[in-house]
Design a protein around this motif. Structure first.
Motif, short mmCIF file in Angstrom:
data_model
loop_
_atom_site.label_atom_id
_atom_site.label_comp_id
_atom_site.label_asym_id
_atom_site.label_seq_id
_atom_site.Cartn_x
_atom_site.Cartn_y
_atom_site.Cartn_z
N UNK A 85 1.67 -7.71 -17.30
CA UNK A 85 3.04 -7.18 -17.41
C UNK A 85 3.12 -5.84 -16.70
N UNK A 86 4.32 -5.55 -16.19
CA UNK A 86 4.49 -4.31 -15.43
C UNK A 86 5.76 -3.62 -15.89
N UNK A 87 5.69 -2.31 -16.06
CA UNK A 87 6.90 -1.52 -16.32
C UNK A 87 7.26 -0.79 -15.03
N UNK A 88 8.50 -0.98 -14.62
CA UNK A 88 8.93 -0.46 -13.32
C UNK A 88 10.01 0.58 -13.46
N UNK A 89 9.95 1.59 -12.61
CA UNK A 89 11.08 2.50 -12.50
C UNK A 89 12.12 1.81 -11.62
N UNK A 90 13.39 2.04 -11.93
CA UNK A 90 14.46 1.37 -11.20
C UNK A 90 15.28 2.38 -10.41
N UNK A 91 15.98 1.86 -9.42
CA UNK A 91 16.83 2.71 -8.58
C UNK A 91 18.25 2.19 -8.67
N UNK A 102 18.52 1.45 -19.80
CA UNK A 102 19.42 2.11 -18.85
C UNK A 102 19.20 3.62 -18.80
N UNK A 103 18.84 4.20 -19.92
CA UNK A 103 18.68 5.66 -19.94
C UNK A 103 17.46 6.05 -19.10
N UNK A 104 16.36 5.36 -19.36
CA UNK A 104 15.15 5.67 -18.59
C UNK A 104 15.19 5.06 -17.19
N UNK A 105 16.09 4.08 -17.00
CA UNK A 105 16.11 3.28 -15.77
C UNK A 105 14.74 2.66 -15.54
N UNK A 106 14.33 1.85 -16.52
CA UNK A 106 13.04 1.17 -16.45
C UNK A 106 13.18 -0.23 -17.05
N UNK A 107 12.26 -1.11 -16.66
CA UNK A 107 12.23 -2.45 -17.25
C UNK A 107 10.77 -2.91 -17.28
N UNK A 108 10.46 -3.74 -18.29
CA UNK A 108 9.13 -4.35 -18.34
C UNK A 108 9.28 -5.84 -18.07
N UNK A 109 8.49 -6.36 -17.12
CA UNK A 109 8.59 -7.78 -16.77
C UNK A 109 7.22 -8.41 -16.65
N UNK A 138 2.33 -5.61 -7.05
CA UNK A 138 1.58 -4.46 -7.56
C UNK A 138 0.11 -4.55 -7.13
N UNK A 139 -0.46 -5.76 -7.26
CA UNK A 139 -1.89 -5.93 -6.94
C UNK A 139 -2.18 -5.61 -5.48
N UNK A 140 -1.19 -5.86 -4.59
CA UNK A 140 -1.41 -5.55 -3.17
C UNK A 140 -0.80 -4.21 -2.78
N UNK A 141 -0.15 -3.53 -3.73
CA UNK A 141 0.61 -2.32 -3.39
C UNK A 141 1.49 -2.60 -2.17
N UNK A 142 2.34 -3.62 -2.31
CA UNK A 142 3.16 -4.07 -1.19
C UNK A 142 4.08 -2.96 -0.69
N UNK A 143 4.44 -3.07 0.57
CA UNK A 143 5.34 -2.08 1.17
C UNK A 143 6.71 -2.68 1.38
N UNK A 144 6.94 -3.18 2.57
CA UNK A 144 8.22 -3.83 2.84
C UNK A 144 9.19 -2.92 3.55
N UNK A 145 10.47 -3.19 3.29
CA UNK A 145 11.53 -2.65 4.16
C UNK A 145 12.21 -1.39 3.62
N UNK A 146 11.80 -0.93 2.44
CA UNK A 146 12.50 0.25 1.91
C UNK A 146 11.55 1.40 1.59
N UNK A 147 10.36 1.34 2.15
CA UNK A 147 9.37 2.38 1.87
C UNK A 147 9.90 3.73 2.32
N UNK A 148 10.66 3.71 3.40
CA UNK A 148 11.27 4.93 3.94
C UNK A 148 12.01 5.71 2.84
N UNK A 191 6.58 2.50 -7.70
CA UNK A 191 7.60 1.98 -8.62
C UNK A 191 7.01 1.71 -10.00
N UNK A 192 5.70 1.75 -10.12
CA UNK A 192 5.04 1.31 -11.35
C UNK A 192 4.87 2.48 -12.31
#
Ligand code: FAD
Ligand code: 2HG
Ligand code: ZN
Length: 469
Positions: free
Chosen positions: A220-226, A114-121, A157-167, A175-176
């Motif tokens: 495995x990927x560590x992600x920053x969270x919002x 929670x402090x870093x706002x990150x998770x590894x999955x 991650x492998x496709x560097x996907x975009x989607x609906x919140x890139x804005x 996010x990685x």
């Protein structure tokens, strides 16, 4: 050029003993050879790309992935990595004879920092499972897209996907903050500390993001969270054209710091969605263009959105109508008009999908020239255009172009690059656009990419024929 057609299915003839070796690594239950079991892995979501795999192997951990790659290398077999198989450029299905490595069993959800706002999955975690996991912590991931039920974190991650919140948050690479990946020789790159500041040379994590499975298998990927922004409000604007959509977007961005989506669709796409879903018209009458916008905040953003729309309706003649959805069910209904495009198109036939990026200054010109360009290449074909407006990301879908796929692809990608655009905004290059990569990358860039591929995967073990020819 071998794109634009369905590959023949050669007999699965990888070297003997490989299946036995893979069973040793992952257990017999996780090496599939029965065509009834392998079939769903062998054809892509669009049904355009298909090929037989030597077998499907489903490792459950990083060491198992490393042992799988070593076994494949020892047997001179090539490997295609697959996550949720929602990719739209044919990069995650075999061309014929490769071992298909499925990541879906690598699905651990780590504790949230929670402090870093990150998770590894794990790479095989579907996006929706990650979103559900994070909700309990009041957190979210900055990327969202309609394939959320199946698309995996590794695939995103492998496709560097975009989607609906890139804005608001950028694409998946943004996010990685860390990654574990297995290289072709079975060695493991592990950078999972998620340090916000770490200036120690080449950004290998960033390099593997967007590499479409050609440089390593992400495990495995560590992600920053919002922050989870549960208070949302959606508006659908009916407009007299694309120029009006762009003008409305500019005005809304000025007024709404909570804006997190701006999606465009046109009359023809709406007709298709309505006939597929049975949805009623979102607003009375027929209109050339529609802009869906969403605001998200900790407290209800509806009032500010309504106020902004009120200001626009007086000042902008191109806006014909607007409807606002505040509660979850109504928001979902408005989103369906946009998100149901892909399935509605596929219900009609197998489309040629061309996801392109266009400078906003050229967006309206390109969007209106795409139909005539397609008509020139495949007379009588049907062109449906929609996309992520803020990024100039057009999704050009062409139905009824069987036998003319290459000609359609060529016409559209040349049009786009002639206007300074990219042959892929978010779906990647995959197998579908390999032949056209030189339109978007200079010869020195291609040489550098080939040199990187050769140094990390000298025998061409990983995803042959994808991204780099
Ligand atoms: P797959 O399809 O399994 O694989 C895609 C590519 O990534 C392949 O090249 C594969 O080899 C590679 N790969 C997968 N996992 C790994 C791994 N662990 N390590 C290394 N390489 C790997 N995309 C967008 O960007 N924005 C959208 O808005 C969007 N909407 C979509 C809507 C629908 C209905 C559908 C069907 C697709 C949509 N997509 C969208 C495309 C797709 O969902 C994304 O490309 C997604 O990132 C693919 O994830 P996946 O797990 O399904 O990957
Ligand atoms: C979307 O934005 C996806 O909905 C899919 O990227 C686009 O089907 C398409 O062409
Ligand atoms: Zn998209």
């Amino acid at each position: 050029v071998t794109v634009g057609r369905t590959w023949a299915s050669p007999p699965a003839t990888a070297p003997g003993g490989l299946v036995a070796a893979l069973r040793e690594v992952v257990g017999a239950a996780h090496v599939l050879v029965d065509p009834e079991l392998t079939a769903t892995y062998e054809t892509d979501w669009t049904r355009r790309f298909t090929g037989r795999a030597h077998c499907v192997v489903r490792p459950a951990s990083t060491p198992e992935v490393a042992a799988v790659l070593r076994a494949c290398a020892a047997h001179a077999a090539t490997v295609v990595t697959q996550g949720g198989n929602t990719g739209l450029v044919g990069g995650g299905v075999p061309a014929g004879g490769e071992v298909l490595l499925s990541t879906t069993r690598i699905a651990d959800l780590g504790d949230v920092d929670r402090v870093a706002a990150q998770v590894t999955v794990g790479a095989g975690v579907p996006l929706v499972a990650l979103q559900t996991h994070l909700r309990a912590y009041g957190l979210d991931v900055g990327v969202d897209l309609p394939a959320r039920d199946s698309a995996t974190v590794g695939g995103l991650v492998a496709t560097n996907a975009g989607g609906e919140r890139v804005l608001r948050y950028g694409s998946m690479r943004a996010q990685v903050v860390g990654m574990e990946a297995v290289l072709a020789d079975g060695s493991v790159l592990s950078r999972l500390a998620g340090l916000p500041k770490d200036n120690t040379g080449y950004d290998l994590v960033g390099l593997l993001a967007g590499s479409e499975g050609t440089l390593g298998v992400i495990t495995r990927v560590r992600l920053r969270l919002v922050p989870l922004l549960a208070a949302r409000s959606v508006a659908l604007l009916a407009l007299d054209g694309i120029a009006a959509a762009l003008a409305a977007l500019a005005a809304l961005k000025e007024r709404l710091p909570t804006l997190d989506a701006a999606e465009l669709f046109l009359a023809e796409g709406l007709d298709l969605v309505r006939s597929h879903t049975g949805l009623p018209a979102p607003v009375p009458g027929a209109h050339p263009a529609y802009l869906l916008v969403e605001c998200a905040d900790r407290s209800d953003p509806s009032e500010r959105l309504l106020a902004a729309l009120g200001e626009l309706s007086g000042a902008m003649p191109g806006i014909s109508d607007a409807v606002v959805a505040e509660d979850q069910a109504s928001r979902h209904k408005l989103w369906r008009y946009r998100e149901a495009h892909t399935e509605s198109i596929s219900a009609v036939g197998v489309p040629v999908k061309l996801d392109v990026g266009v400078p906003l200054a050229a967006f309206a010109a390109v969007a209106s020239s795409v139909g005539p360009a397609v008509e020139g290449a495949a007379p009588g074909a049907r062109t449906i255009v929609f996309g992520h407006l803020n990024e100039g990301n057009l999704h050009v879908n062409v139905l009824g172009a069987q036998g003319r796929e290459d000609a359609v692809t060529d016409a559209v990608l040349r049009l786009v690059t002639a206007h300074g655009g990219s042959i892929s905004a978010e779906h990647g290059v995959g197998r579908a656009k390999v032949a056209w990569l030189p339109l978007s990358r200079s010869e020195p860039e291609l040489a550098a990419m080939r040199a990187i591929k050769r140094s990390l995967d000298p025998t061409g073990l990983l995803n042959p024929g994808v991204l780099i020819s």
